[in-house]
Design an enzyme around this catalytic site. Sequence first.
Site, PDB file in Angstrom:
ATOM      1  N   GLY A  12       3.944  -5.757   8.957  1.00 32.53           N
ATOM      2  CA  GLY A  12       2.735  -5.138   8.443  1.00 32.53           C
ATOM      3  C   GLY A  12       1.639  -5.183   9.488  1.00 32.53           C
ATOM      4  O   GLY A  12       1.864  -5.528  10.649  1.00 32.53           O
ATOM      5  N   SER A  41       0.861  -3.090   3.814  1.00 30.24           N
ATOM      6  CA  SER A  41      -0.192  -2.547   4.687  1.00 30.24           C
ATOM      7  C   SER A  41      -0.206  -1.022   4.639  1.00 30.24           C
ATOM      8  O   SER A  41      -1.263  -0.392   4.723  1.00 30.24           O
ATOM      9  CB  SER A  41       0.028  -3.010   6.126  1.00 30.24           C
ATOM     10  OG  SER A  41      -0.044  -4.406   6.237  1.00 30.24           O
ATOM     11  N   ALA A  44      -2.271   0.396   1.456  1.00 29.39           N
ATOM     12  CA  ALA A  44      -3.713   0.208   1.262  1.00 29.39           C
ATOM     13  C   ALA A  44      -4.427   1.549   1.259  1.00 29.39           C
ATOM     14  O   ALA A  44      -4.322   2.316   2.212  1.00 29.39           O
ATOM     15  CB  ALA A  44      -4.270  -0.704   2.354  1.00 29.39           C
ATOM     16  N   GLN A  45      -5.165   1.824   0.213  1.00 28.28           N
ATOM     17  CA  GLN A  45      -5.789   3.137   0.057  1.00 28.28           C
ATOM     18  C   GLN A  45      -7.237   3.161   0.529  1.00 28.28           C
ATOM     19  O   GLN A  45      -7.619   3.930   1.393  1.00 28.28           O
ATOM     20  CB  GLN A  45      -5.724   3.574  -1.413  1.00 28.28           C
ATOM     21  CG  GLN A  45      -4.331   3.851  -1.936  1.00 28.28           C
ATOM     22  CD  GLN A  45      -4.351   4.255  -3.413  1.00 28.28           C
ATOM     23  OE1 GLN A  45      -5.373   4.151  -4.095  1.00 28.28           O
ATOM     24  NE2 GLN A  45      -3.223   4.705  -3.902  1.00 28.28           N
ATOM     25  N   GLY A  46      -8.051   2.288  -0.073  1.00 25.46           N
ATOM     26  CA  GLY A  46      -9.503   2.429   0.004  1.00 25.46           C
ATOM     27  C   GLY A  46     -10.097   2.442   1.388  1.00 25.46           C
ATOM     28  O   GLY A  46     -10.796   3.373   1.787  1.00 25.46           O
ATOM     29  N   GLU A 111     -17.310   0.336  -2.407  1.00 25.96           N
ATOM     30  CA  GLU A 111     -16.426   0.018  -3.521  1.00 25.96           C
ATOM     31  C   GLU A 111     -17.066  -1.048  -4.396  1.00 25.96           C
ATOM     32  O   GLU A 111     -18.180  -1.507  -4.135  1.00 25.96           O
ATOM     33  CB  GLU A 111     -15.053  -0.436  -2.998  1.00 25.96           C
ATOM     34  CG  GLU A 111     -14.334   0.644  -2.209  1.00 25.96           C
ATOM     35  CD  GLU A 111     -12.949   0.248  -1.759  1.00 25.96           C
ATOM     36  OE1 GLU A 111     -12.498  -0.862  -2.116  1.00 25.96           O
ATOM     37  OE2 GLU A 111     -12.307   1.034  -1.042  1.00 25.96           O
ATOM     38  N   HIS A 226      -5.321  -5.986  -9.873  1.00 26.26           N
ATOM     39  CA  HIS A 226      -6.155  -4.798  -9.645  1.00 26.26           C
ATOM     40  C   HIS A 226      -6.405  -4.127 -10.985  1.00 26.26           C
ATOM     41  O   HIS A 226      -5.481  -3.932 -11.782  1.00 26.26           O
ATOM     42  CB  HIS A 226      -5.472  -3.820  -8.690  1.00 26.26           C
ATOM     43  CG  HIS A 226      -6.417  -2.808  -8.132  1.00 26.26           C
ATOM     44  ND1 HIS A 226      -6.909  -1.762  -8.880  1.00 26.26           N
ATOM     45  CD2 HIS A 226      -6.991  -2.696  -6.905  1.00 26.26           C
ATOM     46  CE1 HIS A 226      -7.739  -1.050  -8.135  1.00 26.26           C
ATOM     47  NE2 HIS A 226      -7.806  -1.592  -6.935  1.00 26.26           N
ATOM     48  N   ARG A 268     -13.293  -7.213  -9.052  1.00 27.03           N
ATOM     49  CA  ARG A 268     -12.014  -6.867  -9.660  1.00 27.03           C
ATOM     50  C   ARG A 268     -11.624  -7.755 -10.826  1.00 27.03           C
ATOM     51  O   ARG A 268     -11.116  -7.279 -11.842  1.00 27.03           O
ATOM     52  CB  ARG A 268     -10.918  -6.897  -8.588  1.00 27.03           C
ATOM     53  CG  ARG A 268     -11.005  -5.745  -7.620  1.00 27.03           C
ATOM     54  CD  ARG A 268      -9.980  -5.861  -6.525  1.00 27.03           C
ATOM     55  NE  ARG A 268     -10.022  -4.687  -5.658  1.00 27.03           N
ATOM     56  CZ  ARG A 268      -9.302  -4.560  -4.565  1.00 27.03           C
ATOM     57  NH1 ARG A 268      -8.499  -5.527  -4.183  1.00 27.03           N
ATOM     58  NH2 ARG A 268      -9.382  -3.464  -3.830  1.00 27.03           N
ATOM     59  N   HIS A 329      -1.844  -7.291  -7.735  1.00 28.83           N
ATOM     60  CA  HIS A 329      -2.160  -6.502  -6.551  1.00 28.83           C
ATOM     61  C   HIS A 329      -2.188  -7.314  -5.257  1.00 28.83           C
ATOM     62  O   HIS A 329      -1.690  -6.846  -4.232  1.00 28.83           O
ATOM     63  CB  HIS A 329      -3.519  -5.831  -6.751  1.00 28.83           C
ATOM     64  CG  HIS A 329      -3.967  -4.992  -5.600  1.00 28.83           C
ATOM     65  ND1 HIS A 329      -3.220  -3.943  -5.096  1.00 28.83           N
ATOM     66  CD2 HIS A 329      -5.099  -5.044  -4.833  1.00 28.83           C
ATOM     67  CE1 HIS A 329      -3.869  -3.384  -4.087  1.00 28.83           C
ATOM     68  NE2 HIS A 329      -4.997  -4.037  -3.886  1.00 28.83           N
ATOM     69  N   ARG A 364     -10.652 -11.592  -4.238  1.00 30.64           N
ATOM     70  CA  ARG A 364     -10.943 -10.858  -3.004  1.00 30.64           C
ATOM     71  C   ARG A 364     -11.904  -9.703  -3.239  1.00 30.64           C
ATOM     72  O   ARG A 364     -11.743  -8.920  -4.179  1.00 30.64           O
ATOM     73  CB  ARG A 364      -9.635 -10.329  -2.395  1.00 30.64           C
ATOM     74  CG  ARG A 364      -9.871  -9.474  -1.154  1.00 30.64           C
ATOM     75  CD  ARG A 364      -8.578  -9.110  -0.470  1.00 30.64           C
ATOM     76  NE  ARG A 364      -7.726  -8.225  -1.235  1.00 30.64           N
ATOM     77  CZ  ARG A 364      -7.885  -6.912  -1.330  1.00 30.64           C
ATOM     78  NH1 ARG A 364      -8.922  -6.330  -0.741  1.00 30.64           N
ATOM     79  NH2 ARG A 364      -7.046  -6.185  -2.026  1.00 30.64           N
ATOM     80  N   SER A 369      -9.193  -7.045   2.771  1.00 29.00           N
ATOM     81  CA  SER A 369      -7.848  -7.518   3.107  1.00 29.00           C
ATOM     82  C   SER A 369      -7.401  -7.070   4.493  1.00 29.00           C
ATOM     83  O   SER A 369      -6.892  -7.874   5.286  1.00 29.00           O
ATOM     84  CB  SER A 369      -6.831  -7.072   2.053  1.00 29.00           C
ATOM     85  OG  SER A 369      -6.816  -5.669   1.928  1.00 29.00           O
TER      86      SER A 369
END
Length: 455
Positions: A12, A41, A44-46, A111, A226, A268, A329, A364, A369
């Site tokens: 990753g 890895s 991961a979207q955001g 976010e 999540h 979260r 998550h 987190r 991350s």
Amino acid sequence: MKRTDVLIVGTGCSGLYCALQLPKDMQILMISKSDLESSDSFLAQGGMCTLRSDDDFESFFQDTLKAGHYENDRESVKIMIQSSKAVVEDLLSYGTEFDRDEEGNLLYTREGAHSNNRILFHEDITGKEITSSLLGKVRERSNITLMEYTTMIDILEKDNRCFGAVLRNEDGSVEPVLAKTTVWACGGVGGLFPHSTNFKHLTGDTLALAQKHGVALRNPDYVQIHPTTLYQKDSKERSFLISESVRGEGAKLYDKNGNRFVDELLPRDLLTKAILEQMEKDKTDYVWEDLRTIPKEELLRHFPNIVEHCKEMGYDVTKECIPVVPAQHYYMGGIKVNYSSRTTMEALYAVGEAACNGVHGRNRLASNSLLESLVFAKRAAKDIEKKQICQYLPEEEVHELMLPMEEYLQGEKLEQEYREIALNALGQNGKSRSKVEKISFHHVNLGKVDSRKIG
């Protein structure tokens, strides 16, 4: 018998970045339990947080502490934030592309639980963009060897010093590999949970091996849920994440009657709690998320993969709400490491989601991350370079440190044993077990829900 200067277990972003930060005259072997792109890895979207200016340091620091319920290691948080600009520069030099405005300036999004826009992103596939660029650079290095479908099933340890690992190859054969230094970059624990956004093969192997060989853990029961993954009928499939960024850009959450019931930008864990309570109150297995509040042009530009996946599942997010549920998550706990990513065993490091340096505390902060993984992977590499361990374990001693070969060859039995050890490390026989069961839901045989009833 194979020998390498550095063995990195995992491909990753943390493992790849660590390899790239090591000297080119070091021989490095990297192994992946699956194919090279089946790491979280890539999922991961955001985006990835960064310190935009010194004026944002205190706010970034406090946002991270508040999300982590002030259980964070403050020095780790400070190191992460102060190192972020250098990491971004490295990524850009490797060819990573972040979204920019028409004038070429980097764009930043926000976010949940962030006070400011400080998150770099590439559409809604930031992890894939970063990790792909790292993997591309690794493939160019003649000193780095990559092995797919290769599983670490033990380590070679003597007098609290790691001398390499025992590997199961793709063909089922088992062999020891001698390494001057070993780095665990094995990812999280999602494969231990019935509902997770993680790949199923990520089953906390390092937790089991740490328990077996006396390597210290830190906060092993700190598991993050999540709040928003797409509701699906088949719980055997990996849960599809609906990025926190969509809520950062204005998406709303509704109860069964189409009423907002929560501040969508809560941390979260608090948002997950509110959603679970609303589901219980409504006697439903999901709540609704409305992405129509985001301008259509921005929705299609920033979140094309979320839009497309929802379309494949039968939802047009430009016209209707989607059903969402919480799922496991991320893992904040893990192998205890210091600020250089050293474990409590000599010549053994841990980075990424497998490690716990205390940055995240009990929960987190969104998009920390990728940054944390990269910052402390680089610190591991610099520490390995500085220490320059020169000695291998004598080959005649290797088999003295291994189990009988027939035990290693009983793959399913060994995997089940490690799974149970990892679950125990997570505290699954206690209060954490009920937490997992609470997010397991009752999806079976409910069929497709009609999102057009909302809004």
